[in-house]
Design a protein around this motif. Structure first.
Motif, PDB file in Angstrom:
ATOM      1  N   SER A 121      35.347  40.702  34.457  1.00 52.36           N
ATOM      2  CA  SER A 121      34.258  39.972  34.949  1.00 52.36           C
ATOM      3  C   SER A 121      34.877  38.589  36.100  1.00 52.36           C
ATOM      4  N   THR A 122      36.014  38.344  35.829  1.00 53.89           N
ATOM      5  CA  THR A 122      36.521  37.391  36.797  1.00 53.89           C
ATOM      6  C   THR A 122      36.706  37.976  37.946  1.00 53.89           C
ATOM      7  N   ASP A 134      34.079  28.502  39.513  1.00 52.88           N
ATOM      8  CA  ASP A 134      34.309  29.207  40.690  1.00 52.88           C
ATOM      9  C   ASP A 134      35.722  28.915  41.551  1.00 52.88           C
ATOM     10  N   ARG A 144      33.670  38.146  39.954  1.00 50.79           N
ATOM     11  CA  ARG A 144      33.341  36.658  40.650  1.00 50.79           C
ATOM     12  C   ARG A 144      33.889  36.574  41.749  1.00 50.79           C
TER      13      ARG A 144
END
Length: 673
Positions: free
Chosen positions: A454-455, A415, A458
């Motif tokens: 998806s990144t 992350d 996040r």
């Protein structure tokens, strides 16, 4: 006359640059040595000795691979000859310091030992005065010292000397000369300052025109000329007294080595400036009182008095200003470039195949893997999944962009890391979903785009902001496997049975353009698209199809060129239709095979363990800097260096279209509502 000499020098400089370009163009035509042209080696070494920055810059831009394997000799030569411009250039090219600071010569001297040695006399003579020569030597020593590991600072050579001991021993005589130079200069200036103090102090207590007997007030106190005299006399007295004290502090200092770095030059600058000010103020004060007492208020007398006043001021400025300028430049204008710690863009995302993969296939059940030796033999972290002996093109461009760390693979990105960028590339994948499926798992471009989505989710969850993604660089290098491991593999795929070469190129480009639009919708605004290389020149394709006496498989290259020809129209269409994004094309074939030249047929550097990959734990070739291919499909690091250098900063107009990556980072994009 001076202006004419400047024009002559400028003309000679331009003629020399033109002559250099003509020679380099002829050298480039001698053979396809795109990565490390042998004709450039000796001229580059001589240019480093002469600190000929323009020559070295031109040679390295044409033959970037010249550095690979020679970093230590180049840095050592630049440091030994105090070629600061060349040192800055090589440092800017992101040559990793750990690749040469560990080297030692036959006497066990590391690079800091080398810099600790006294520079040749012809180099020292470029600097005025022993004190400034010693200052420049200290600046070099400190610059290289910052880049060394702590253990290297105290390492001993064969004579049991640390780098600091070498510096002190080699420069002992120069310290004595510098001390004598400083003392002589300070003594001369202090005498002048003392005389000025005596003169202006006497003038202050012996007021011109006399005083009122009852009050002691000067008779001329209301005259403008007298006010000018009083102010200038006071300025001259205080500045001369300050200069005298500064010069006395220089004469009483201990004259240690480090004092010559900043302390002593700074004191001398202050002293000289104060002396200049006191001299000028004294002359103005004298001129003012001369006009007041002897000129009977006649304005025309100002001209001759002013001219006479300027004479001594001009003399001291002419004789001493060059020294002051040299002191200021040497002390406060750094010769070593300090590059910003911040990258040129906030983040960097990479999409593609094995040419830029950095380990995404490692956890997959796949035959498309390179996480074993000898892959990574020249990489700082060893085998990581990169299909190369060292860095990939994407890695090198990341260094050019200013990123301290390599962009992590999506498979392991944390992350904390994802805000700086992610590498989604996957060996064996292609634009088409089925490409590479015969050899196991891989992540097609469609899957990579889903992973990027998806990144972004996040990032939005963690940082509450995704607007910075529009300023990032997006690199896409894909399509090779759609030919090697799809179209030219009819035993596994139907594409060649269904499409002609021209039809397949059009179908492939149509699907690719749709995927690029998906990338745009995901926030991609500055996108670099890499074209395909001449795949018919790879050892794998040569062994598979044969060449009929040619250097490469021409039928394969012809098919690839049909696809490459569609990049510029695609880029034009995207840039014209999308106002707030810019796409650019990197002409891979044009960079690696200029003017249509085919590459030399060179064998893979490693021993093969099949059709194309390196055999696990095998020993690669000893001189990898001379190998174009590491295995039968993938370029060696030296090829990637050449590719990345001209992708980031184009050498020829044909290298990129319409911008190189460096220019792409600076573009301001239109905002849409």
């Amino acid at each position: 006359m001076p202006i004419k000499r400047i024009d002559v020098k400028r003309k000679r400089y331009q003629e020399a640059k033109e002559f250099m370009n003509i020679i380099c163009n002829h050298i480039d035509k001698l053979g396809p040595f795109n990565y490390d042209h042998p004709c450039y080696h000796q001229p580059c070494l001589e240019a480093i000795r002469q600190d000929a920055y323009e020559v070295v810059d031109e040679i390295l831009s044409r033959s970037p691979g010249l550095l690979r394997g020679r970093e230590y000799s180049f840095i050592k030569l630049a440091a030994s000859n105090r070629a600061d411009k060349i040192y800055n250039l090589i440092y800017h090219l992101n040559v990793r310091m750990d690749e040469y600071r560990r080297y030692e010569d036959n006497d066990e001297n590391n690079i800091l030992h080398m810099v600790g040695k006294l520079a040749p006399q012809h180099i020292l003579s470029h600097t005025t005065g022993a004190a400034l020569q010693l200052q420049r030597e200290l600046q070099w020593f400190q610059e290289v010292e910052k880049l060394m590991l702590p253990k290297d600072l105290v390492s001993y050579n064969a004579n049991m000397e640390t780098p600091q001991m070498v510096f002190s021993n080699q420069h002992a005589a120069l310290v004595k000369e510098g001390e004598q130079w400083m003392k002589t200069t300070s003594e001369s200036c202090s005498i002048t300052a003392a005389l000025i103090v005596t003169i202006v102090f006497a003038a202050a207590i012996t007021v011109p025109g006399g005083n009122v007997q009852e009050t002691g007030i000067p008779l001329f106190r209301k005259e403008i000329a007298f006010i000018i005299f009083a102010v200038c006399d006071a300025i001259s007295l205080f500045s001369a007294a300050s200069a005298l004290l500064v010069f006395l502090s220089i004469l009483t200092t201990r004259f240690a080595e480090m004092d010559f770095l900043v302390s002593l030059p700074r004191r001398l600058i202050i002293g000289l400036c104060a002396l200049f000010l006191s001299t000028a103020s004294m002359m103005v004060a004298f001129s003012a009182i001369l006009f007041l007492v002897f000129c009977d208020q006649r304005p025309w007398m100002l001209a001759p008095i002013g001219g006479l006043t300027c004479m001594p001021i001009a003399v001291i400025v002419t004789l001493q200003l060059p020294l002051l300028v040299d002191l200021f430049k040497s002390t406060y204008i750094p010769i070593f470039v300090t590059y910003s710690d911040d990258p040129q863009v906030p983040c960097y995302f990479i999409f593609g195949d094995s040419l830029v993969d950095c380990g995404n296939n490692n956890p997959l059940d796949s035959g498309w893997k390179a996480n074993y030796p000898p892959y990574g033999i020249d990489f700082t972290k060893g085998p990581t999944g990169r299909f190369c002996n060292g860095r990939t093109t994407a890695d090198l461009i990341g260094e050019y962009l200013g990123f301290d760390e390599f962009i992590p693979p999506y498979a392991t990105a944390t992350d904390k890391q994802i805000s700086k960028g992610v590498n989604y590339a996957s060996g064996g994948c292609g634009i088409r979903k089925e490409t590479g499926s015969h050899n196991g798992g891989r992540l097609s471009l469609d899957i990579q785009l889903n992973n990027h989505n998806s990144t972004i989710s996040r990032i939005a969850t963690i940082y509450k902001n995704t607007t910075f993604l529009k300023e990032c660089i997006y690199l896409v290098n894909i399509g090779s496997n759609d030919y090697i491991n799809n179209y030219f593999m009819p035993e596994h795929y139907k594409s060649r049975h269904v499409y002609t070469e021209d039809q397949f190129a059009k179908v492939l480009m149509k699907e690719y353009s749709q995927q690029l639009m998906s990338l745009y919708k995901l926030g991609g605004r500055k996108v670099a698209l890499f074209g395909l290389t001449q795949m018919g020149c790879t050892p794998y394709m040569v062994n598979k199809f044969g060449t009929n006496g040619k250097q490469c498989v021409e039928s394969v290259n012809d098919a690839v060129n049909l696809f490459n020809a569609m990049f510029k129209p695609l880029v034009d269409k995207l840039n014209n239709n999308i106002a707030d994004a810019r796409f650019t094309y990197i002409n891979t074939s044009g960079i690696l095979y200029p003017q249509g030249e085919v590459g030399m047929r060179t064998p893979p550097c490693c021993k093969l363990g099949g059709d194309w990959p390196c055999a696990p734990n095998s020993d690669p070739c000893a001189i990898r800097a001379l190998s174009i291919f590491f295995d039968a499909l993938h370029p060696a690091e030296v090829s990637n260096i050449a590719m990345a250098a001209r992708a980031y900063k184009a050498l020829l107009p044909t290298d990129t279209y319409p911008h190189d990556i460096k220019h792409l980072t600076t573009l301001s994009l239109n905002k849409t509502t």
